[in-house]
Design a protein around this motif. Structure first.
Motif, mmCIF file in Angstrom:
data_model
loop_
_atom_site.group_PDB
_atom_site.id
_atom_site.type_symbol
_atom_site.label_atom_id
_atom_site.label_comp_id
_atom_site.label_asym_id
_atom_site.label_seq_id
_atom_site.Cartn_x
_atom_site.Cartn_y
_atom_site.Cartn_z
ATOM 1 N N SER A 1 0.932 -1.125 0.038
ATOM 2 C CA SER A 1 -0.127 0.084 0.047
ATOM 3 C C SER A 1 0.836 1.053 0.091
ATOM 4 O O SER A 1 1.789 1.353 0.655
ATOM 5 C CB SER A 1 -0.874 0.044 1.313
ATOM 6 N N LYS A 2 0.502 2.242 -0.797
ATOM 7 C CA LYS A 2 0.983 3.552 -0.839
ATOM 8 C C LYS A 2 0.224 4.591 -0.571
ATOM 9 O O LYS A 2 0.656 5.875 -0.654
ATOM 10 C CB LYS A 2 1.659 3.727 -2.345
ATOM 11 N N GLN A 3 -0.715 4.303 0.229
ATOM 12 C CA GLN A 3 -1.956 5.464 0.317
ATOM 13 C C GLN A 3 -1.479 5.907 1.834
ATOM 14 O O GLN A 3 -0.896 5.498 2.655
ATOM 15 C CB GLN A 3 -3.259 4.797 0.432
ATOM 16 N N ASP A 4 -1.973 7.117 2.193
ATOM 17 C CA ASP A 4 -1.954 7.965 3.246
ATOM 18 C C ASP A 4 -2.389 7.251 4.497
ATOM 19 O O ASP A 4 -1.849 7.360 5.528
ATOM 20 C CB ASP A 4 -2.243 9.349 3.085
ATOM 21 N N VAL A 5 -3.641 6.632 4.404
ATOM 22 C CA VAL A 5 -4.226 6.078 5.559
ATOM 23 C C VAL A 5 -4.516 4.695 5.055
ATOM 24 O O VAL A 5 -5.124 4.457 3.913
ATOM 25 C CB VAL A 5 -5.582 6.975 5.865
ATOM 26 N N VAL A 6 -4.162 3.850 5.961
ATOM 27 C CA VAL A 6 -4.504 2.455 5.835
ATOM 28 C C VAL A 6 -5.462 1.810 6.739
ATOM 29 O O VAL A 6 -5.026 1.725 7.907
ATOM 30 C CB VAL A 6 -3.276 1.544 5.718
#
Length: 282
Positions: A46-51
């Protein structure tokens, strides 16, 4: 004349202030990955800000996500039984399970009116999340009134409100999960919202604009296996229902949440990339 507050009052006030200051606030504009059923390789990709991950995976993956500058929301159900090894026996002994038709995922609804028994169990899960370093919790199954006629919308409102208050007492942020019918009343008590499939009902997504109006994130997921895609009439409907409200919009390939989410601009359908949020302790 000067009055001196009791020492216990001063200490309690100081602790409350510390908890408030420590809580993370999810604001609009960050990307999101919804990975409740994901394997290790998918979470690490994952490269998203919030996981968002399941609470069972938090001890292992929260430090990893933080090391990469990402925030971690940790999921558990508040209104139903769950097969979690560390507190299964406590839930069984509580006698809170209602029996009858469950939630469709193999869990039984709980007696949410029995705060004396249920709140300590939920509090312990929140304490566990805090101990793992979770930035927030997502507490599911708040809307029992949709599924059982012997519980009212007001029952769910009272339940959800004290769930949020319990999270804040433990110094952790909390997201409102679904329950659109009472979302506007509950907004003051929650730090952000997590919403599933709201574009399937006209104007349902718009019930959460009160969150973004108060600079609180609204994370909305639609599922590919339910026919949602970023093209054709499906995209037009997603834009119509979600556009212009500063929501965070994603599509997950399947409701099993095994795969990384696709982030897109809610108003155009174009791909959205990470805002490169960096986590700093303290």
């Amino acid at each position: 004349m000067k009055y001196l507050l009791p020492i216990t009052t001063l200490v309690a006030s100081a602790l409350l202030a510390t908890n408030v200051e420590a809580r993370w606030q999810a604001t609009p504009g960050h990307t999101w990955d919804y990975l409740l059923g994901a394997e290790e390789s998918v979470i690490k990709a994952s490269k998203q800000d919030v996981v968002t991950i399941d609470l069972e995976k938090a001890e292992k993956f929260v430090p990893y996500l933080h090391s990469r500058g990402q925030r971690a929301i940790c999921y558990f159900s508040g209104g139903t039984t769950e097969h979690r090894a560390y507190d299964r026996e406590a839930y069984q002994k509580s006698g809170l399970a209602l029996g009858g038709n469950g939630d469709g995922w193999g869990n039984q609804w709980l007696d949410i009116r029995n705060k004396a028994k249920l709140q300590p169990l939920i509090r312990k899960r929140m304490q566990r999340a805090r101990s793992y370093g979770c930035d927030a919790v997502e507490v599911d199954c708040l809307g029992i009134y949709h599924y059982r006629s012997d519980y009212t919308k007001e029952d769910s409102y009272v339940f959800a409100k004290w769930v949020a208050e319990t999270a804040h007492q433990e110094g952790i942020s909390i997201g409102l999960k679904n329950v659109a019918g009472i979302s506007q009343r509950l907004e003051p008590y929650f730090d952000f919202a997590v919403v599933e499939s709201c574009a399937e009902s006209p104007n349902l997504c718009k019930l959460y604009t009160q969150f973004t109006d108060h600079n609180k994130a609204v994370f909305i997921v639609h599922y590919g296996n339910r026919g949602h895609k970023l093209s054709g009439s499906s995209l037009k409907n997603l834009i119509k229902e979600q556009g212009g409200h500063r929501f965070t919009c994603v599509i997950s390939p399947h409701e099993n949440l095994h795969n990384n989410s696709i982030n897109y601009d809610c108003s155009t359908g174009s791909s959205a990339s990470s805002s490169k949020l960096y986590f700093k302790k303290g």
